[in-house]
Design an enzyme around this catalytic site. Structure first.
Site, PDB file in Angstrom:
ATOM      1  N   GLY A  10      10.546  -0.536 -16.230  1.00 17.54           N
ATOM      2  CA  GLY A  10      10.017  -0.754 -17.573  1.00 17.54           C
ATOM      3  C   GLY A  10      10.023  -2.196 -18.016  1.00 17.54           C
TER       4      GLY A  10
ATOM      5  N   HIS B 130      -8.510   5.775   1.752  1.00 18.47           N
ATOM      6  CA  HIS B 130      -9.919   5.374   1.740  1.00 18.47           C
ATOM      7  C   HIS B 130     -10.740   6.086   2.812  1.00 18.47           C
ATOM      8  CE1 HIS B 130      -8.665   2.339   4.886  1.00 18.47           C
ATOM      9  NE2 HIS B 130      -9.856   2.644   5.359  1.00 18.47           N
TER      10      HIS B 130
ATOM     11  N   ASN C  44     -10.325   2.949  13.077  1.00 17.63           N
ATOM     12  CA  ASN C  44      -8.886   3.008  13.351  1.00 17.63           C
ATOM     13  C   ASN C  44      -8.074   3.279  12.092  1.00 17.63           C
ATOM     14  OD1 ASN C  44      -9.456   0.962  15.975  1.00 17.63           O
ATOM     15  ND2 ASN C  44      -7.746   2.380  16.202  1.00 17.63           N
ATOM     16  N   SER C  45      -8.696   3.144  10.928  1.00 19.22           N
ATOM     17  CA  SER C  45      -7.970   3.322   9.669  1.00 19.22           C
ATOM     18  C   SER C  45      -7.286   4.676   9.607  1.00 19.22           C
ATOM     19  CB  SER C  45      -8.932   3.189   8.488  1.00 19.22           C
ATOM     20  OG  SER C  45      -9.385   1.876   8.351  1.00 19.22           O
TER      21      SER C  45
ATOM     22  N   ASP D  52      -2.567   3.373  -0.387  1.00 21.67           N
ATOM     23  CA  ASP D  52      -3.696   3.807   0.441  1.00 21.67           C
ATOM     24  C   ASP D  52      -3.265   4.832   1.485  1.00 21.67           C
ATOM     25  OD1 ASP D  52      -6.305   3.992   1.284  1.00 21.67           O
ATOM     26  OD2 ASP D  52      -6.219   2.227   2.578  1.00 21.67           O
TER      27      ASP D  52
END
Length: 522
Positions: free
Chosen positions: A309, A148, A252-253, A178
């Protein structure tokens, strides 16, 4: 005479007693000094004479400093700067609030909104954002951050602690975890790298250190502990976050969470913050999950996850009782994807998976993660409970990315349809009937679906409480297939005779999606 005789004797006794007391006073310090197990007694050196201004220094308080550790890691932590071209003006532009003239907040709002206002003529403009990252391979120039942080960016720039900057190219991203991998040219700058540690060994209460770029301030170090593990914050299918109270803020991400050995045990990703700032609840992707994703993205530019599956759902207490299980655990197989790895009958709807490749599956959410972490094409042992009997089956994993289209074709949610009057039986608050051309047409039920159709559900009935809808098809009861209303009523009657309190139903939607539901019979 008596006095003259007695007095000298008393004097002699007093002198002897005084000598004995002095001898004890000298010997006492040696007897009172503790002797260590591996030390020989020794005579203590005389204490130095100190003046009131020369008092001994008090011992240091608190944990040891992390200055040496931080100093060696700052060079590997980077700031990520991105720019994106967006359409100016128009709908979606955030208007600047109208403030009284001379307001003390005028300067603040001017700075905040100047990069968020669209151009009045609607022409494109660039919007910038900031985040954090860290170098994991100095020779190849591999940098890790959050997806992000760089999503939809036109340009990505990596800023180092010494003030230098390098352009970065995107190698690969994984939206499910992410995580994003970038690459810079290692020939333009000597890089410092850090390595992943083993987050599985970290315990609640262990010290950790976060380094990043909060609010664009640059390299910032914060320290805290691991507050919790295995947190599910509903951000993706593989949620297994480390929770920490080390201060993590916006910016900080993508930055690293270090253990006290300087190893990356997490990637700082999210915070809970009503105010927008740190309140001591931050979340990091554990390295045991991130390391494999980073390795695949760096090598292939994409992830290659294992795929079983199957469609699964939680094992509730009622379902566990219906299946003859002593405790509710594992993942209940609600359906098998056609053309998937286990479409050969090795795993069937109604099976409960309790262990996968030697790893326990205590909850439903454990299974997708352990399967995804397994190599594509690997043959693994899967422990299941089938009709109350434990057994082990061997399956060969497919590739999740290749099977997602197959799964998507069978994952349509059931819809709420009005029931009809074609009833031949009524049970547990449901009106049920045979599957005919008429009912298939009315409820849009495919020809491949077999069972007994539910034409009506009474409000406030046991079936309504469990979310059963008209138009769904009962395919099994207590893991035995049914094809007529009479078979349904007979099967329910037998379960009541056995003293069962709940009936386990397998339901199919009009698109064939299967799910298990327990309905109380009392």
């Amino acid at each position: 005479m008596t006095r003259n005789i007695v007095l000298p004797r008393l004097s002699t006794l007093l002198v002897a007693a005084t000598a004995a007391l002095m001898a004890c006073a000298v010997a006492t310090p040696y007897l009172a000094t503790p002797v260590l197990a591996q030390e020989k007694p020794r005579v203590p050196a005389p204490e130095p004479q100190t003046t009131p201004q020369e008092q001994p220094r008090a011992p240091a308080q608190g944990p040891a400093s992390v200055a040496d550790l931080a100093e060696g890691l700052l060079g590997a932590v980077v700031n990520i700067s991105t720019s994106q071209t967006v359409k100016g003006g128009g709908e979606g532009t955030v208007p600047m609030p109208q403030l009284p003239e001379g307001s003390p907040f005028q300067d603040f709002f001017d700075d905040f909104f100047k990069d968020r206002q669209g151009n009045s003529d609607g022409s494109p403009q660039k919007v910038q954002s900031l985040g954090s990252g860290f170098v994991v391979d100095a020779e190849k120039g591999i940098v890790v951050t959050n997806n992000h942080v760089i999503a939809d960016a036109d340009e990505i720039e990596v800023n180092f602690s010494d003030g230098s900057k390098l352009k970065a190219e995107l190698v690969g991203t994984d939206t499910k975890t992410d995580i994003a991998v970038l690459k810079v040219d290692p020939k333009l700058k000597k890089l410092t790298a850090v390595k992943f540690g083993d987050s599985s060994t970290m315990r609640i209460g262990d010290w950790v250190m976060a380094v990043g770029n909060p609010f664009g301030l640059g390299g910032t170090v914060t320290v805290g502990i691991i507050s919790a593990r295995n947190r599910d914050i509903n951000s993706g299918p593989y949620d297994d976050f480390i929770q920490t109270d080390a201060a993590i803020n916006r910016g900080n991400s993508g930055g690293p969470l270090f253990n006290m050995y300087g190893e990356v045990v997490g990637i700082n990703t999210a915070i809970i913050s009503p105010s927008g700032g740190s309140i001591g609840i931050g979340f990091s992707i554990p390295s045991e999950l991130a390391a494999g994703v980073v390795s695949q993205l760096a090598e292939f530019g994409e992830t290659r996850r294992g795929w079983l599956g199957v469609r699964i759902q939680p094992v509730t207490d009622e379902i566990a009782e219906s299946l003859g299980m002593k405790i509710a655990k594992g993942a209940l197989v609600a359906g098998v994807i056609k053309g998937g790895p286990v479409d050969n009958g090795s795993i069937l709807p109604g099976d409960v998976i309790t262990k996968f490749d030697g790893r326990q599956v205590d909850e439903m959410r454990d299974l997708p993660r352990v399967v995804a972490e397994s190599p594509v094409g690997k043959a693994v042992d899967v422990e299941i409970v089938r009709k109350g009997v434990e057994q082990t089956v061997k399956v060969t994993l497919g590739r999740l990315e290749d099977g997602e289209k197959l799964a998507d074709g069978e994952n349509a949610a059931p819809t709420d349809e009005e029931g009809g009057e074609i009833a031949t039986a009524s049970v547990l608050g449901m009106t049920i009937g045979e599957l005919s051309d008429e009912t298939r047409s009315k409820f849009e039920i495919g020809p491949e679906i077999s069972g007994v159709v539910i034409t009506q559900v009474e409000p406030n009935s046991p079936a309504a409480e469990r979310g059963i809808l008209a138009g769904e098809v009962i395919t099994e009861i207590a893991q035995e297939s049914v094809s007529s209303p009479k078979e349904v009523t007979d099967r329910i009657g037998k379960l009541k005779e056995q003293g069962r309190k709940n009936a386990l139903l397998m339901l199919a939607s009009k698109t064939g999606e299967l799910r298990f539901v327990t309905v109380r019979m009392d």
